[in-house]
Design a protein around this motif. Structure first.
Motif: not given
Length: 353
Positions: A256-285
């Motif tokens: 699990k990757l939790l991002n809580v930074a309010l930054k105007d930036s972008y990241a490239k994430l491998d969609i296949l890995k998210i499904a194949d490895k059951s990954l979680s990308v989470i935001g919170s505020i």
């Protein structure tokens, strides 16, 4: 009374405004004692987080003393010490009805320091329901950290931690990073911390949970903690927004990757890995699910020594120096590196001073 007004990007001024009065029957006027500088305030001033309405008083991490109450108020009286919850929710809109009160559709015009006059001021007009009694043994400074801790608890809740024998890290040794490190510690998770700024690194050394280590470099940390920088993590909280891609590639299955930074930036994430490895990308505020009340109880009971995180307290008139301390040079209209050890910086705002 004085108030720190946001007029435009890099245009922030300490001006005189009329004293506040109760308007609604459940209003409470609080004389603000201290207010913390938050990354949200910095983002508003620099234009990195363009959410504030021009003319709004900034500030939302605060505590103070009740000076006036509306006719329907029963739980508070003049002289009571209080902590202020700045987060509004109507309880009726679709977001509130689906359990996302922190994204209430009707909070525009009610969000302290953003669309509603906040607490970088002598006084703040609160609702009775948004206040908590501040116990005598809890300082105003400690109480002011209730709001950032409540946001932290919201994020930790979202991680749904079910095992404590996990590999975890926190990126960034600012206030939010330190609060996340301590909050994970309370859940039984031993995380390491990464902070590249030497001054933040040095301050953190004396404020870590027992047995926790801080590093200047992520790869170094992985080698020291697990024997190789090719090892995998189960959980990462990124409070900076700068290492999303690096950390994502190091997540173990179920990670699990939790991002809580309010930054105007972008990241490239491998969609296949998210499904194949059951990954979680989470935001919170913001606060959610009674996290504000839980945060205050955590501070009240001494479970997190938030006083250790307060590095500087400035007088209200020295607000520009205070913001420079956290890298926001208002006079120079520029962001700059932090140049001395610090963590939570507060403004002291004695009434009628």
């Amino acid at each position: 009374m004085k108030a720190l007004k946001f007029n435009d990007v890099w245009d922030v001024r300490n001006i005189q405004v009329p004293e506040l009065e109760c308007i609604d029957a459940d209003d409470v006027i609080v004389a603000v004692e201290v207010c913390g500088l938050c990354g949200t305030d910095v983002g508003i001033i620099t234009g990195d987080y363009p959410v504030a309405i021009q003319g709004t008083t900034l500030g939302h991490e605060s505590s103070g003393t009740v000076v006036k109450v509306g006719q329907a108020v029963t739980r508070f009286k003049a002289g009571d010490r209080v902590v202020i919850n700045p987060t509004y929710s109507c309880g009726q809109c679709r977001m509130c009805q689906t359990g996302n009160e922190n994204h209430c559709e009707r909070k525009n015009g009610t969000e302290a320091g953003v669309s509603y006059d906040g607490t970088f001021a002598d006084q703040y007009r609160a609702k009775e329901s948004s206040l908590i009694h501040l116990d005598d043994h809890v300082s105003f400074e400690e109480g002011a950290l209730t709001e950032p801790l409540s946001c932290t608890i919201t994020g930790v809740d979202k991680l749904n931690i079910t095992h404590t024998n996990i590999r975890a890290c926190v990126i960034g040794a600012g206030t939010m990073g330190m609060l996340y490190l301590w909050s994970l510690h309370l859940r039984g998770v031993k995380a390491f911390m990464v902070e590249k700024n030497e001054h933040r690194y040095q301050f953190s050394l004396n404020a870590l949970p027992e047995g926790t280590r801080v590093y200047r470099d992520f790869s170094e940390a992985m080698r020291e903690e697990y024997g190789s920088d090719e090892e995998k993590l189960d959980l990462c909280v990124d409070t900076t927004g700068y290492l999303a891609e690096t950390v994502f590639d190091r997540l173990a299955p179920g990670g699990k990757l939790l991002n809580v930074a309010l930054k105007d930036s972008y990241a490239k994430l491998d969609i296949l890995k998210i499904a194949d490895k059951s990954l979680s990308v989470i935001g919170s505020i913001d606060s959610l699910n009674n996290s504000f009340e839980r945060a205050y109880a955590t501070i009240r009971d001494g479970q997190i020594p938030v006083g250790k995180l307060v590095s500087h307290t400035f007088e209200f008139e020295d607000y520009e120096q205070a913001f420079t301390m956290v890298g926001c040079n208002i006079q120079g209209k520029t962001q700059q590196p932090i140049t001395e050890p610090n963590c939570k910086v507060l403004l002291k705002i004695p009434a009628n001073a």
